[in-house]
Design an enzyme around this catalytic site. Sequence first.
Site, PDB file in Angstrom:
ATOM      1  N   LYS A 169      -5.315   3.268   9.635  1.00  0.00           N
ATOM      2  CA  LYS A 169      -4.066   3.441   8.598  1.00  0.00           C
ATOM      3  C   LYS A 169      -5.153   3.115   7.345  1.00  0.00           C
ATOM      4  CE  LYS A 169      -2.456  -0.978  10.090  1.00  0.00           C
ATOM      5  NZ  LYS A 169      -1.521  -1.740  10.710  1.00  0.00           N
ATOM      6  N   ARG A 189      10.439  -6.281  11.864  1.00  0.00           N
ATOM      7  CA  ARG A 189       9.854  -5.161  10.884  1.00  0.00           C
ATOM      8  C   ARG A 189      10.716  -4.002  11.091  1.00  0.00           C
ATOM      9  NH1 ARG A 189       3.372  -4.635   9.796  1.00  0.00           N
ATOM     10  NH2 ARG A 189       3.481  -3.622  11.803  1.00  0.00           N
ATOM     11  N   TYR A 193     -13.365 -11.493 -22.692  1.00  0.00           N
ATOM     12  CA  TYR A 193     -12.159 -11.178 -23.160  1.00  0.00           C
ATOM     13  C   TYR A 193     -11.594 -12.625 -23.231  1.00  0.00           C
ATOM     14  CZ  TYR A 193     -11.456  -6.239 -22.970  1.00  0.00           C
ATOM     15  OH  TYR A 193     -11.586  -4.737 -22.664  1.00  0.00           O
ATOM     16  N   MET A 200     -11.495  -4.586 -16.558  1.00  0.00           N
ATOM     17  CA  MET A 200     -11.167  -3.437 -15.665  1.00  0.00           C
ATOM     18  C   MET A 200     -12.153  -2.803 -15.106  1.00  0.00           C
ATOM     19  SD  MET A 200      -8.849  -0.303 -16.875  1.00  0.00           S
ATOM     20  CE  MET A 200      -7.765  -1.106 -17.614  1.00  0.00           C
TER      21      MET A 200
HETATM   22  C1  LIG Z   1      -2.077  -2.717  11.624  1.00  0.00           C
HETATM   23  C2  LIG Z   1      -1.497  -2.800  13.082  1.00  0.00           C
HETATM   24  C3  LIG Z   1      -2.238  -3.125  14.136  1.00  0.00           C
HETATM   25  C4  LIG Z   1      -3.641  -3.727  13.979  1.00  0.00           C
HETATM   26  O1  LIG Z   1      -3.769  -4.886  13.704  1.00  0.00           O
HETATM   27  P1  LIG Z   1      -5.166  -6.116  13.355  1.00  0.00           P
HETATM   28  O2  LIG Z   1      -4.674  -7.197  13.247  1.00  0.00           O
HETATM   29  O3  LIG Z   1      -5.729  -5.359  12.235  1.00  0.00           O
HETATM   30  O4  LIG Z   1      -5.781  -5.643  14.736  1.00  0.00           O
HETATM   31  C5  LIG Z   1      -1.759  -2.909  15.497  1.00  0.00           C
HETATM   32  N1  LIG Z   1      -0.408  -2.457  15.553  1.00  0.00           N
HETATM   33  C6  LIG Z   1       0.380  -2.311  14.471  1.00  0.00           C
HETATM   34  C7  LIG Z   1       1.789  -1.826  14.543  1.00  0.00           C
HETATM   35  C8  LIG Z   1      -0.102  -2.442  13.282  1.00  0.00           C
HETATM   36  O5  LIG Z   1       0.722  -2.096  12.153  1.00  0.00           O
END
Ligand SMILES: *Cc1c(COP(=O)(O)O)cnc(C)c1O
Length: 814
Positions: free
Chosen positions: A483, A581, A709, A758
């Site tokens: 992701k 969550r 700056y 920036m």
């Molecule tokens: C991102 C995620 C993981 C991976 O977690 P890490 O700590 O990066 O290994 C596993 N399961 C879910 C549901 C996640 O959102």
Amino acid sequence: MTQTIRNIASIIKATWMGKNDVAIIDSISIDSRSLQNDDNTLFFALSGPNHDGHSYIEELIDKGVKHFVVTHIPKSVEGRANFLLVENTLEALQKFASYYRSLFDFPIIGITGSNGKTIVKEWLNFLLSPDYNVIRSPKSYNSQVGVPLSILAINEKHNFGIFEAGISMMNEMEKLQKIIQPNIGILCNIGSAHDEGFPSVAEKIKEKLKLFTSVTVLILNKNKTILAFVNPKIKTFTWSSVDKTAAVFITTKKTDDLTELQVTYKEDTFPLTIPFQDQASIENAIHCMMVMLYLGYNSKVIQTRISQLYPVEMRLKVKNGSTNCTLIDDSYSSDFQSLKIALDFLENQKQHKKKTIILSDIFQSGLNNEELYSQVSQLIISNKINRVIGIGETISQYKNKFINCSTFKNVSEFTDAFDNLNFGNETILIKGARDFHFEKIVSLLEEKTHETVLEINLNAISHNYNFFKSKLAPNTKMMVMVKAFGYGNGGFEIAKLLEHHKVDYLGVAFADEGISLKTAGISVPIMVLNPETTSFSAIIQHHLEPEIYSIKGLKAFLKIAEQKKLKHFPIHIKIDTGMHRLGFEEGNIQELSQILKGNESVQVKSILSHMATSDDMKHDAFSKSQIALFDKLSSQLQKELNYNSIRHILNTSGITNYPEAQYDMVRLGIGLYGISNDSDEQKELETVGTLKSIISQIRTISAGESVGYGRRFIAERETKVATIPIGYADGIRRSWGQGVGYVVIENKQAKIIGSICMDMLMVDVTDIDCKEGNAVLIFGENPTVSFMAKQLNTIPYEILTSISQRVKRVFYRE
Ligand SMILES: *Cc1c(COP(=O)(O)O)cnc(C)c1O
């Protein structure tokens, strides 16, 4: 190579289980994915901790491979090919290589040491190739597997060999010695690399020296500690800059960009210019010069050739090209062996359907041109390359051997024709001998961006993947989370690599991310963690698999699934066990089962939950309660559904801390990208991403003047200030400025002064010897992302995923 299979069977003392024992073998393979496997290939089914060559035999037979060296014959392929049964397939490969080596009696150099082996090998190849047909190990093929494969590439026309031997543990060198059987030995610098594998430095030295048990001469830097271990019967040829009793005595003087040596050998003293200044390159060049002296070259030839030494690029780099091309940049070598490797690499990339190779004349194959270009053409055809562009006088003469081929006499003819070649939507392998300067072609094809790049080490990703894989029970599956663009490291390229490693599942956050992976050709199943109801149709269309976390979402998905008359469409059920969550709660399980029971349109492919504190043993009791609740609710659901689903709850730190809760699969995230919050484990992981830039400008300001700056930095002394073209818009947090953070230039820390802008930041380089254009390290080995995160009071995840998309990603393989 041409050997009958009968001969090979007797050499490796195999039990023969086949039909056709007069078959001719002309190549050896250990990689089931290579398109170069054909009916004259002998496949050695090697087995490692994560891969077993035996499981690909059936697939290979279907592709036409007919001969296998195995430890056992899998049931499904009995009687379908020639099998040579041995006790250990790696040993068989080594035994065969050792026999094959002994068929040749030309000089062979064996190189070992901790640093510099590959460079010395590449340089010697360059220095000696005007006079010899040199065979050398391709890239850094120096391992227990790489060395035999290198040796098996020798052919009748070669008359000089250069092979490197690398070891990481005791008792490995003896095997490599038997395979290489060098007559000339070179011991490069022995540093501290790979020390873990050896009980002591003395043992490490003794082990390395085993390569030289039967050499006629050993070339080395005269060093008492090492010489103490060298068998006095072995003739040495030593050099030194301190010890005048060495055979060759050398004094060194560095100038602006070069190093001037005075070399005294026998009665003669001559100057030698090395086009480098760093100590490692100087030592490597001296080792090369020693070989030339030993072979009887005169100082004039040595001087001319050494002065032309060049930086060795050992990596195959993957870059984004313009007009949606992907470039594989291997523009520094062209020999038959490395062409094979590059073509295998190209096959593993598969970014685009269309594949093009731009290839220069090939040198030192040992073959005559007629034979050589026939073989090259065969190789290119078997790798299903759509178009060949040959550059050079010789390859132009053999144009008719290739299919869909255009040729040019040189790079400038190519450049003139460039606009008519219509590059677009293809993967282009650029492979040329150094003299052709194919870097000009690369820069023509490359996407133009600014100088800041995030370099991604694909080997490190493989290493980290295998590391976590080795912690799993043999049947535990692996999902890798890619992701957020692979945690900022690159989505497609990493997914592709993982597919190559036969990962079981990929995970993304949103449908869009999954769609772009599927559209680009990823075929591994992909789970979408947070699918929106509006994306369900697209999910189905692209064969993505949604995570379902509420009754409402389930009903919405079922409605579409029924409309589309889906059968057993894979879905994933998320249970909330304490993260709060997403997910079904304990009270929903009854209703959930009611809806799903007997439903034919979907199938619960997996049941998962996510841990809130797997990284923190302070919350051990809470973590265990999450696991216990997951166990209870997932069992209940499986029972109601009356079929089994894959169960999974562990993320990276869960794999580390709760190995007993692996269930059927784990979900690896941050660990793949080289980060662990367990300090022991961190040592085992390799750095994946290195963020680099360059110095745009350097100026000196007087005490009392300000930088940036708001005048937030006032110089207390005369200060040399360097400006780097990277800023907060690239993802470097503003709070890393004003003296908090640093960058690394010429191996020294340069503090960031004033506020980060920036697109730029300024650093203090008063005490650093550097120039405009020098490389700047923002993060990587030092500072590490974890260190940066700690200083900035955040977590590595945030640093990695913040690197903006305008920063170009460059993927490479060692
Ligand atoms: C991102 C995620 C993981 C991976 O977690 P890490 O700590 O990066 O290994 C596993 N399961 C879910 C549901 C996640 O959102």
